[in-house]
Design a protein around this motif. Structure first.
Motif, PDB file in Angstrom:
ATOM      1  N   GLU A  17      -5.016   7.210  12.624  1.00 34.70           N
ATOM      2  CA  GLU A  17      -4.661   8.202  13.640  1.00 34.70           C
ATOM      3  C   GLU A  17      -5.008   7.732  15.047  1.00 34.70           C
ATOM      4  O   GLU A  17      -4.964   8.514  15.993  1.00 34.70           O
ATOM      5  CB  GLU A  17      -5.342   9.545  13.344  1.00 34.70           C
ATOM      6  CG  GLU A  17      -4.771  10.272  12.128  1.00 34.70           C
ATOM      7  CD  GLU A  17      -3.319  10.742  12.321  1.00 34.70           C
ATOM      8  OE1 GLU A  17      -2.863  10.830  13.467  1.00 34.70           O
ATOM      9  OE2 GLU A  17      -2.651  11.013  11.303  1.00 34.70           O
ATOM     10  N   MET A  39       2.891   4.744  10.848  1.00 39.87           N
ATOM     11  CA  MET A  39       2.093   5.767  11.542  1.00 39.87           C
ATOM     12  C   MET A  39       2.731   6.126  12.885  1.00 39.87           C
ATOM     13  O   MET A  39       2.730   7.279  13.295  1.00 39.87           O
ATOM     14  CB  MET A  39       0.654   5.271  11.754  1.00 39.87           C
ATOM     15  CG  MET A  39      -0.179   5.204  10.490  1.00 39.87           C
ATOM     16  SD  MET A  39      -0.229   6.746   9.541  1.00 39.87           S
ATOM     17  CE  MET A  39      -1.121   7.823  10.666  1.00 39.87           C
ATOM     18  N   LYS A  44       1.986  -4.120   3.412  1.00 36.25           N
ATOM     19  CA  LYS A  44       0.764  -3.784   4.138  1.00 36.25           C
ATOM     20  C   LYS A  44       0.939  -3.902   5.655  1.00 36.25           C
ATOM     21  O   LYS A  44       0.417  -3.098   6.421  1.00 36.25           O
ATOM     22  CB  LYS A  44      -0.348  -4.713   3.642  1.00 36.25           C
ATOM     23  CG  LYS A  44      -1.724  -4.355   4.089  1.00 36.25           C
ATOM     24  CD  LYS A  44      -2.722  -5.367   3.525  1.00 36.25           C
ATOM     25  CE  LYS A  44      -3.938  -5.452   4.425  1.00 36.25           C
ATOM     26  NZ  LYS A  44      -4.813  -6.570   4.050  1.00 36.25           N
ATOM     27  N   ILE A 100      -5.873  13.893   1.053  1.00 39.11           N
ATOM     28  CA  ILE A 100      -4.433  13.613   1.039  1.00 39.11           C
ATOM     29  C   ILE A 100      -4.121  12.174   0.647  1.00 39.11           C
ATOM     30  O   ILE A 100      -2.971  11.804   0.502  1.00 39.11           O
ATOM     31  CB  ILE A 100      -3.798  13.915   2.415  1.00 39.11           C
ATOM     32  CG1 ILE A 100      -4.351  12.954   3.470  1.00 39.11           C
ATOM     33  CG2 ILE A 100      -4.036  15.365   2.813  1.00 39.11           C
ATOM     34  CD1 ILE A 100      -3.559  12.952   4.750  1.00 39.11           C
ATOM     35  N   THR A 126      -0.583   7.403   3.324  1.00 36.44           N
ATOM     36  CA  THR A 126      -0.629   8.872   3.301  1.00 36.44           C
ATOM     37  C   THR A 126      -1.050   9.371   4.671  1.00 36.44           C
ATOM     38  O   THR A 126      -1.811   8.720   5.371  1.00 36.44           O
ATOM     39  CB  THR A 126      -1.619   9.401   2.251  1.00 36.44           C
ATOM     40  OG1 THR A 126      -2.937   8.984   2.596  1.00 36.44           O
ATOM     41  CG2 THR A 126      -1.286   8.899   0.859  1.00 36.44           C
ATOM     42  N   SER A 127      -0.509  10.524   5.058  1.00 35.15           N
ATOM     43  CA  SER A 127      -0.867  11.106   6.345  1.00 35.15           C
ATOM     44  C   SER A 127      -0.541  12.597   6.278  1.00 35.15           C
ATOM     45  O   SER A 127      -0.278  13.124   5.190  1.00 35.15           O
ATOM     46  CB  SER A 127      -0.094  10.422   7.471  1.00 35.15           C
ATOM     47  OG  SER A 127      -0.574  10.855   8.731  1.00 35.15           O
ATOM     48  N   ARG A 173       0.852  -1.189   0.000  1.00 39.57           N
ATOM     49  CA  ARG A 173       0.000   0.000   0.000  1.00 39.57           C
ATOM     50  C   ARG A 173       0.889   1.241   0.000  1.00 39.57           C
ATOM     51  O   ARG A 173       2.026   1.199   0.484  1.00 39.57           O
ATOM     52  CB  ARG A 173      -0.871   0.063   1.268  1.00 39.57           C
ATOM     53  CG  ARG A 173      -1.811  -1.104   1.483  1.00 39.57           C
ATOM     54  CD  ARG A 173      -3.014  -1.060   0.546  1.00 39.57           C
ATOM     55  NE  ARG A 173      -3.968  -2.111   0.869  1.00 39.57           N
ATOM     56  CZ  ARG A 173      -3.988  -3.317   0.299  1.00 39.57           C
ATOM     57  NH1 ARG A 173      -3.086  -3.638  -0.613  1.00 39.57           N
ATOM     58  NH2 ARG A 173      -4.904  -4.200   0.646  1.00 39.57           N
ATOM     59  N   ILE A 174       0.335   2.354  -0.501  1.00 42.60           N
ATOM     60  CA  ILE A 174       0.936   3.673  -0.268  1.00 42.60           C
ATOM     61  C   ILE A 174       0.299   4.190   1.020  1.00 42.60           C
ATOM     62  O   ILE A 174      -0.924   4.123   1.161  1.00 42.60           O
ATOM     63  CB  ILE A 174       0.603   4.643  -1.422  1.00 42.60           C
ATOM     64  CG1 ILE A 174       1.193   4.168  -2.752  1.00 42.60           C
ATOM     65  CG2 ILE A 174       1.043   6.063  -1.077  1.00 42.60           C
ATOM     66  CD1 ILE A 174       2.599   4.586  -3.037  1.00 42.60           C
ATOM     67  N   LYS A 187       3.373  11.317   2.083  1.00 46.79           N
ATOM     68  CA  LYS A 187       3.095   9.933   1.669  1.00 46.79           C
ATOM     69  C   LYS A 187       4.400   9.145   1.634  1.00 46.79           C
ATOM     70  O   LYS A 187       5.490   9.729   1.620  1.00 46.79           O
ATOM     71  CB  LYS A 187       2.438   9.911   0.285  1.00 46.79           C
ATOM     72  CG  LYS A 187       3.370  10.327  -0.853  1.00 46.79           C
ATOM     73  CD  LYS A 187       2.713  10.112  -2.224  1.00 46.79           C
ATOM     74  CE  LYS A 187       3.648  10.480  -3.357  1.00 46.79           C
ATOM     75  NZ  LYS A 187       3.021  10.366  -4.690  1.00 46.79           N
ATOM     76  N   ILE A 240       2.048  -0.747   7.920  1.00 42.31           N
ATOM     77  CA  ILE A 240       1.300   0.515   7.947  1.00 42.31           C
ATOM     78  C   ILE A 240       1.333   1.166   9.333  1.00 42.31           C
ATOM     79  O   ILE A 240       1.660   2.347   9.475  1.00 42.31           O
ATOM     80  CB  ILE A 240      -0.171   0.292   7.497  1.00 42.31           C
ATOM     81  CG1 ILE A 240      -0.211  -0.094   6.010  1.00 42.31           C
ATOM     82  CG2 ILE A 240      -1.008   1.553   7.728  1.00 42.31           C
ATOM     83  CD1 ILE A 240      -1.588  -0.463   5.485  1.00 42.31           C
ATOM     84  N   PHE A 241       1.034   0.369  10.392  1.00 39.63           N
ATOM     85  CA  PHE A 241       0.939   0.982  11.714  1.00 39.63           C
ATOM     86  C   PHE A 241       2.307   1.356  12.283  1.00 39.63           C
ATOM     87  O   PHE A 241       2.421   2.296  13.058  1.00 39.63           O
ATOM     88  CB  PHE A 241       0.135   0.088  12.666  1.00 39.63           C
ATOM     89  CG  PHE A 241      -1.346   0.221  12.449  1.00 39.63           C
ATOM     90  CD1 PHE A 241      -2.048   1.295  12.999  1.00 39.63           C
ATOM     91  CD2 PHE A 241      -2.037  -0.678  11.655  1.00 39.63           C
ATOM     92  CE1 PHE A 241      -3.406   1.449  12.783  1.00 39.63           C
ATOM     93  CE2 PHE A 241      -3.398  -0.532  11.426  1.00 39.63           C
ATOM     94  CZ  PHE A 241      -4.088   0.533  11.986  1.00 39.63           C
ATOM     95  N   ARG A 258      -8.661   6.759   7.670  1.00 39.98           N
ATOM     96  CA  ARG A 258      -7.821   7.855   8.183  1.00 39.98           C
ATOM     97  C   ARG A 258      -7.917   7.956   9.704  1.00 39.98           C
ATOM     98  O   ARG A 258      -6.909   8.111  10.390  1.00 39.98           O
ATOM     99  CB  ARG A 258      -8.279   9.164   7.517  1.00 39.98           C
ATOM    100  CG  ARG A 258      -7.416  10.341   7.835  1.00 39.98           C
ATOM    101  CD  ARG A 258      -6.114  10.308   7.057  1.00 39.98           C
ATOM    102  NE  ARG A 258      -5.279  11.396   7.505  1.00 39.98           N
ATOM    103  CZ  ARG A 258      -4.179  11.248   8.236  1.00 39.98           C
ATOM    104  NH1 ARG A 258      -3.749  10.047   8.570  1.00 39.98           N
ATOM    105  NH2 ARG A 258      -3.487  12.299   8.631  1.00 39.98           N
ATOM    106  N   ASN A 299      -4.076   8.755  -1.880  1.00 40.30           N
ATOM    107  CA  ASN A 299      -3.633   8.666  -3.277  1.00 40.30           C
ATOM    108  C   ASN A 299      -4.689   7.989  -4.137  1.00 40.30           C
ATOM    109  O   ASN A 299      -5.697   7.506  -3.640  1.00 40.30           O
ATOM    110  CB  ASN A 299      -2.293   7.938  -3.374  1.00 40.30           C
ATOM    111  CG  ASN A 299      -2.440   6.478  -3.042  1.00 40.30           C
ATOM    112  OD1 ASN A 299      -3.164   6.113  -2.127  1.00 40.30           O
ATOM    113  ND2 ASN A 299      -1.791   5.637  -3.801  1.00 40.30           N
TER     114      ASN A 299
END
Lengths: 119, 423
Positions: free
Chosen positions: B176, A83, A76, B47, A53-54, A50-51, A69, A79-80, B172, B49
């Protein structure tokens, strides 16, 4: 032999896919109505990416946050972790599209880059 | 009074593409009016993609996609005013606008492009029972708070509506650190793109409950719990199916409405289906020299199609400025395009076989999910397109391509019909 179930994202049809797996090898894909389903299923079960984005806080700029990004897709499962690495990151304006915000994020070898100009 | 050849209302994706295209079509004097403090419109808060696969052949985020067009605008040295609200458009093409520096001012335009976009359906328009505490946001408001202002609207979230913004915000908020408990959708199908359901909900184990709606909101100061219930075929809640979720936030992603107050007061004829202007194949409204494009015309799924449509509107506005009303002159008459049986509307609503380009893409939406069906086009009674489709759904815009030679060769053409035919 194990079976993985997926929904194809190739088109609005959303074919329910069944992937027969032998350890990490794909034995067969069924449920798809076209070639795209087969390609998607094989990638998704062996190497889903995955890409991410944040956005991160930017100081001294015209906006409070700048969107970011991963420069390339990342596994995958990471991801976390990504973040977590982005939590608390603050940058100083000016920021330009493509600027590296965090390099080698979460040990993926992939950089986090800005996707917006904040002057 | 200021004077410009073309005034473009809105500096989002539609306004930007229209401005660049009008300039490249030979009009020098163009002004874009934008009410926000920056150009780019809603793309600035999108934001994630997935933008630009058609236009740039690569996957960009919203701000990057906007950035490409803002660059083109700067390269073409097109003028724009930020923080500027258009108050009125008169039928003599005098645009009344205001901002903090110049106060109220008027602009005489020769042509106008409407590119105001759309806004979200609010709680008030949904008739949800319950208290009115803090913690109820439209999905787009939450998106702006999280992505641009750096605030988290809540920690435990229920989402009503499975439109794309709601799905994107489910992911999202989860990233977060919030817990998204459920996404409830009134209809038996999602209003969002399939890829968003998979990559925003399934990836994170967020349940999607189709044929469900919110029947109660608890909490006096702040949302404390949301009750959802299943709905029957009449879309009314079925007693006994209620489920209660404790949470502090409710996000609403229940549809987008084109923002046409200015168009209406100008006397632009509107479609009751899209809530956007009715336009011919030049994207011109019934008011001569006034064009419309993007989400103010009809709500799109893909910004790429907005840019394409807006480029056409910009080009036609430029032709109008350069040739006057002559650009409309044609030896043939406008042929109405009628949407029936499954097709809800078409853009454009008429086409002129003489004036049109060699090929013209007609876009439309269907009213329900149809499997193994045909998208058909009739010239009078004769079927000329019969395209087999495994599935069509309301959440994904459809298109058919009309060819000039086919239309021109048809004698006594009085109506074009677009419909869905089941196999």
């Amino acid at each position: 032999m194990e079976t993985r179930e997926l929904i194809c994202i190739g088109c609005p049809m959303g074919c329910p896919l069944k992937v027969e797996m032998n350890n990490d090898e794909v034995v067969s894909v069924s449920g798809n109505t076209c070639k795209r389903g087969d390609v998607y299923a094989r990638k998704e079960v062996t190497n889903p990416t995955r890409i991410v984005t944040s956005s991160v806080i930017v100081e001294g700029g015209s906006l409070a946050a700048v969107s970011v990004k991963t420069k390339e897709d990342i596994p995958k499962g990471k991801i976390f972790d990504i973040m977590k690495d982005l939590k608390g990151v603050k940058v100083q304006a000016p920021v330009h599209i493509g600027d590296v915000i965090v390099s080698d994020v979460a040990g993926t070898g992939v950089d986090i880059i800005a996707t917006k100009n904040v002057l | 009074m200021l004077n410009y050849d073309i005034v473009i209302v809105g500096g989002g994706p539609a306004g930007l593409a229209a401005a660049v295209s009008a300039k490249r079509s030979g009009v020098e004097s163009i002004l874009v009016l934008e009410r926000d403090k920056e150009l780019g419109g809603i793309l600035n808060q999108c934001i994630h993609n997935g933008f630009g696969l058609h236009t740039f052949k690569e996957e960009l985020t919203g701000p990057e996609y906007a950035g490409r067009f803002i660059e083109q605008l700067e390269e073409e040295k097109i003028e724009y005013k930020l923080n500027t609200m258009v108050m009125d458009i008169a039928d003599n093409k005098v645009v009344t606008a205001m901002n903090r520096e110049e106060g109220m001012f008027e602009i005489q335009a020769k042509a106008i492009v409407l590119a105001m976009g759309c806004r979200e359906r609010s709680r008030g328009a949904l008739n949800i029972p319950g208290y009115r505490p803090a913690g109820i946001y439209s999905a787009g408001t939450a998106q702006r708070l999280v992505n641009m202002e750096g605030y988290m609207p809540g920690r435990e979230v229920v989402i009503l509506g499975s439109g794309d913004i709601g799905l994107i915000m489910a992911r999202r908020m989860t990233l977060e650190g919030a817990k998204v408990k459920v996404v409830a959708e009134l209809m038996p199908y999602s209003g969002g793109l399939k890829r968003n359901i998979v990559q925003c909900l399934d990836d994170y184990g967020i349940p999607l409950k189709l044929s469900h709606t919110v029947v109660d909101i608890e909490g006096k100061e702040r949302v404390e719990a949301i009750t959802i219930a299943e709905v029957g075929p009449d879309r009314r809640p079925v007693p006994g199916t209620e489920e209660r979720y404790t949470c502090d936030t409710l996000l609403l992603s229940c549809g987008l409405i084109p923002e046409n107050e200015l168009s209406r007061s100008l006397g632009v004829e509107m479609s009751p289906v899209t809530s956007g202007p009715l336009v011919n194949e030049c994207l011109e409204t019934n008011v001569e020299g006034v064009f419309a494009c993007g989400n103010v015309l009809h709500v799109h799924d893909l910004v790429d199609f907005v840019s394409e449509e807006a480029s056409a509107a910009g080009k036609h506005a430029a032709e109008y400025v350069l040739n006057g009303a002559k650009h409309q002159e044609s030896s043939a008459k406008d042929i109405p395009i009628v949407a029936v049986e499954g097709a809800r509307y078409t853009v454009p609503k008429s086409i002129n076989p003489d004036r049109m380009d060699e090929k013209h893409t007609v876009r439309f939406r269907v009213g329900d999910v149809y499997k193994n069906c045909y998208v058909s086009v009739y010239l009078n009674e004769e079927r000329i397109i019969h395209k087999k489709r495994p599935v069509v759904a309301p959440g994904e815009m459809e298109e058919v391509v009309l060819k000039k030679e086919e239309l021109a060769a048809f004698s006594n053409l009085s109506q074009i019909t677009v419909k869905i035919e089941e196999a």
